[in-house]
Design a protein around this motif. Structure first.
Motif, mmCIF file in Angstrom:
data_model
loop_
_atom_site.group_PDB
_atom_site.id
_atom_site.type_symbol
_atom_site.label_atom_id
_atom_site.label_comp_id
_atom_site.label_asym_id
_atom_site.label_seq_id
_atom_site.Cartn_x
_atom_site.Cartn_y
_atom_site.Cartn_z
ATOM 1 N N PHE A 58 45.375 60.454 76.517
ATOM 2 C CA PHE A 58 45.328 60.095 77.935
ATOM 3 C C PHE A 58 46.201 58.875 78.219
ATOM 4 O O PHE A 58 46.355 57.989 77.374
ATOM 5 N N GLU A 59 46.729 58.828 79.441
ATOM 6 C CA GLU A 59 47.541 57.702 79.898
ATOM 7 C C GLU A 59 47.107 57.291 81.299
ATOM 8 O O GLU A 59 46.552 58.095 82.059
ATOM 9 N N GLY A 60 47.369 56.027 81.643
ATOM 10 C CA GLY A 60 47.064 55.526 82.976
ATOM 11 C C GLY A 60 48.322 55.156 83.724
ATOM 12 O O GLY A 60 49.443 55.334 83.229
ATOM 13 N N LEU A 61 48.163 54.614 84.908
ATOM 14 C CA LEU A 61 49.326 54.122 85.643
ATOM 15 C C LEU A 61 49.984 52.994 84.863
ATOM 16 O O LEU A 61 51.211 52.899 84.768
ATOM 17 N N THR A 62 49.149 52.111 84.287
ATOM 18 C CA THR A 62 49.638 51.059 83.391
ATOM 19 C C THR A 62 48.942 51.231 82.045
ATOM 20 O O THR A 62 48.013 52.032 81.907
ATOM 21 N N ARG A 63 49.378 50.480 81.078
ATOM 22 C CA ARG A 63 48.721 50.484 79.773
ATOM 23 C C ARG A 63 48.705 49.066 79.226
ATOM 24 O O ARG A 63 49.506 48.214 79.634
ATOM 25 N N ILE A 64 47.793 48.804 78.296
ATOM 26 C CA ILE A 64 47.670 47.494 77.670
ATOM 27 C C ILE A 64 48.407 47.528 76.336
ATOM 28 O O ILE A 64 48.178 48.412 75.511
ATOM 29 N N GLY A 65 49.314 46.560 76.132
ATOM 30 C CA GLY A 65 50.048 46.476 74.881
ATOM 31 C C GLY A 65 49.254 45.764 73.805
ATOM 32 O O GLY A 65 48.145 45.273 74.044
ATOM 33 N N GLU A 66 49.824 45.681 72.606
ATOM 34 C CA GLU A 66 49.115 45.131 71.447
ATOM 35 C C GLU A 66 48.686 43.694 71.645
ATOM 36 O O GLU A 66 47.679 43.245 71.091
ATOM 37 N N ASN A 67 49.419 42.939 72.453
ATOM 38 C CA ASN A 67 49.084 41.533 72.671
ATOM 39 C C ASN A 67 48.382 41.279 73.997
ATOM 40 O O ASN A 67 48.275 40.136 74.438
ATOM 41 N N GLY A 68 47.910 42.360 74.622
ATOM 42 C CA GLY A 68 47.163 42.209 75.862
ATOM 43 C C GLY A 68 48.011 42.159 77.109
ATOM 44 O O GLY A 68 47.496 41.879 78.196
ATOM 45 N N ASP A 69 49.311 42.450 76.993
ATOM 46 C CA ASP A 69 50.168 42.430 78.170
ATOM 47 C C ASP A 69 50.110 43.772 78.891
ATOM 48 O O ASP A 69 49.782 44.802 78.321
ATOM 49 N N VAL A 70 50.439 43.753 80.183
ATOM 50 C CA VAL A 70 50.410 44.951 81.022
ATOM 51 C C VAL A 70 51.790 45.605 81.010
ATOM 52 O O VAL A 70 52.795 44.955 81.309
ATOM 53 N N LEU A 71 51.824 46.897 80.682
ATOM 54 C CA LEU A 71 53.080 47.636 80.581
ATOM 55 C C LEU A 71 53.067 48.845 81.509
ATOM 56 O O LEU A 71 52.005 49.393 81.808
ATOM 57 N N PRO A 72 54.236 49.301 81.976
ATOM 58 C CA PRO A 72 54.287 50.534 82.763
ATOM 59 C C PRO A 72 53.882 51.736 81.908
ATOM 60 O O PRO A 72 54.121 51.755 80.703
ATOM 61 N N ASP A 73 53.289 52.731 82.537
ATOM 62 C CA ASP A 73 52.955 53.962 81.822
ATOM 63 C C ASP A 73 53.307 55.148 82.719
ATOM 64 O O ASP A 73 54.484 55.440 82.891
#
Length: 491
Positions: A58-73
């Protein structure tokens, strides 16, 4: 002879051309401690669900990266209105769900309206409470209007509870999850394993793995032989009591990172004498964080000086504010008139609490306090400590991501009250500029470090063990996930 050599050379060249290059391995078996109750992250609170399907299925509009940053999805970009209330998302095109249906703005509206509906079963329904309307502008554009500005809105959309599902398959995702991710669900042998396979129609960068199996291995007694024998090649959340049997074996990597679990000695700030700063400071000075980590967490864990995860880009190392200093502790206790102070420390049934409590009690006795350890079960902790606030101190890990705002909650169990801190949290709730949010998080950490509403001990470790030829697994755990999108075998 010359002709013979020439013929041999031609033959060898032909052989080398015809022989295929060595192909890297494309299958992976991972060990997981808990079997999920089902596989729909929008309908259950169990972290074991996200450990299987987040970013994989599953994917969302955004995703959380390994260091807790917000990334586009699934949203490739977005704009935010000047008043911070309107978010306009431009969606990726050409995306399909695993059953072949197309992804578009209608699926986003369906998913978010479903998550915030009165009859929603979403375990994190509060994430969507500020949404006023979700409007489809066109198939590739969604406009979300909030009731009030919410600085963490993009982060909230990256939770597993906010993934996008299709109306055609939403009702059956518990048993047969259908998402847009790089892997699709293959099979589930109850009590044994869950298998995923590579999705041939994935919209993004293809993953290196063709197959991934999540095998349920609940404890170190089973995990260690499974790793050593090669039956399991990776165990991203490895039981810490089994690490010593793996360390030093060059076939494996032991990778220690951090989680979102701030382990603290919380104090009842409403109750004298813990309402006095000098008493709280004395307790902080009395504690040797490293001794607690060594004795209660197998030497694993990162010391912290405030309520924030070390892997987060906004983290400040504030462990130097109150270093271990028994002499300062004794002096402050005397100034506060707290010599011989009797206090109870209620300990929930976790290793870090029970073992950590013994160490901390010994250190407090050394500086003139008289602690009593009271072991309790989780149900008692929830009723006595969390609900009734009937405690002096307690040791607990707070594992919700980015939960520094709990210190601004007026009825929260440790009863901290600081208007300056409350204002920073209020500003964070309305600020969506990431640079400014980072500054605000820093200020919030500094206030807690100085005020010590709790003595900050360490961040619960994420201990991963995997084959030395594997790369791409997460070192840290800003969320409970086993993101396989970058995982590959090396030669």
């Amino acid at each position: 002879m010359r002709k013979w050599k020439l013929g041999l050379g031609v033959a060898m060249l032909a052989l080398s051309v015809s022989m295929p290059a060595f192909a890297a391995r494309t299958d992976l078996v991972l060990g997981v401690i808990l079997e999920p109750p089902h596989l729909d992250p929008t309908a259950g609170a169990a972290a074991a669900i996200d450990e299987i399907v987040y970013a994989n299925v599953f994917e969302g509009l955004t995703r959380i990266g390994e260091n807790g940053d917000v990334l586009p999805d699934l949203a490739e970009r977005w704009t935010i209105s000047d008043d911070g209330k309107v978010y306009t998302f431009k969606l990726r095109t050409g995306v399909k769900f695993h059953d072949g249906t197309s992804f578009d703005a209608d699926d986003v509206k369906f998913s978010l309206d479903r998550a915030r509906a009165p009859d929603s079963t979403n375990a994190q329904k509060g994430l969507f409470a500020e949404i006023d309307t979700v409007n489809v502008v066109d198939p590739a554009t969604v406009k979300i209007t909030l009731k009030e500005p919410q600085g963490a809105f993009l982060y909230n959309l990256g939770w597993g509870d906010a993934v996008i599902v299709a109306p055609e398959s939403a009702a059956t995702n518990k048993e047969k999850p259908i998402g847009t991710g790089p892997f699709r669900f293959d099979s589930w042998a109850r009590g044994s394993s869950i298998k995923l396979v590579k999705s041939p129609d994935y919209w993004g960068e293809p993953v290196a793995l063709e197959r991934a199996e999540f095998r349920i291995v609940p404890d170190a007694a089973a995990a260690v032989p499974a790793i050593l024998s090669g039956d399991i090649q990776a165990y991203p959340f490895f039981p810490s009591d089994g690490v010593s049997q793996i360390e030093g074996d060059s076939r494996f990597k032991v990778v220690v990172g951090s989680t979102e679990g701030e382990t603290i000695l919380a104090m009842n700030n409403r109750k004298p004498p813990f309402d006095k700063l000098k008493v709280r400071q004395a307790i902080a000075y009395a504690i040797d964080r490293q001794s607690v980590i060594d004795g209660a967490s197998s030497g694993l864990g990162t010391p912290i000086g405030s309520h924030f995860a070390p892997h987060n880009p906004a983290y400040l190392d504030l462990t130097g504010v109150y270093p271990h200093d028994p002499e300062k502790a004794r002096a402050l206790i005397k100034e506060a008139g707290a010599e011989g102070l009797k206090l109870t420390i209620k300990l929930p049934p976790t290793q870090y609490a029970r073992l950590g409590g013994e160490i901390i009690a010994s250190e407090l006795r050394e500086v003139g306090l008289d602690p009593e350890l009271v072991p309790i079960e989780w149900a008692e902790w929830l009723s006595q400590v969390f609900t009734d606030k009937n405690f002096d101190a307690t040791i607990v890990s707070h594992t919700e991501p980015n939960d520094i705002d709990i210190y601004a909650r007026k009825d929260y169990y440790f009863g901290y009250d600081n208007p300056a801190f409350d204002q920073i949290i209020a500003d964070l709730n309305t600020e969506n500029d990431e640079a400014k949010r980072k500054e605000l998080y820093g200020e919030a950490q500094k206030i807690l470090a100085q005020d010590v509403p709790a003595a900050y001990l360490f961040e619960l470790p994420k201990v991963g063990v995997w084959d030395a030829k594997l790369e791409g697994l997460w070192q840290n755990a800003p969320i409970q996930a086993n993101d396989l999108t970058k995982v590959r075998w090396t030669d």
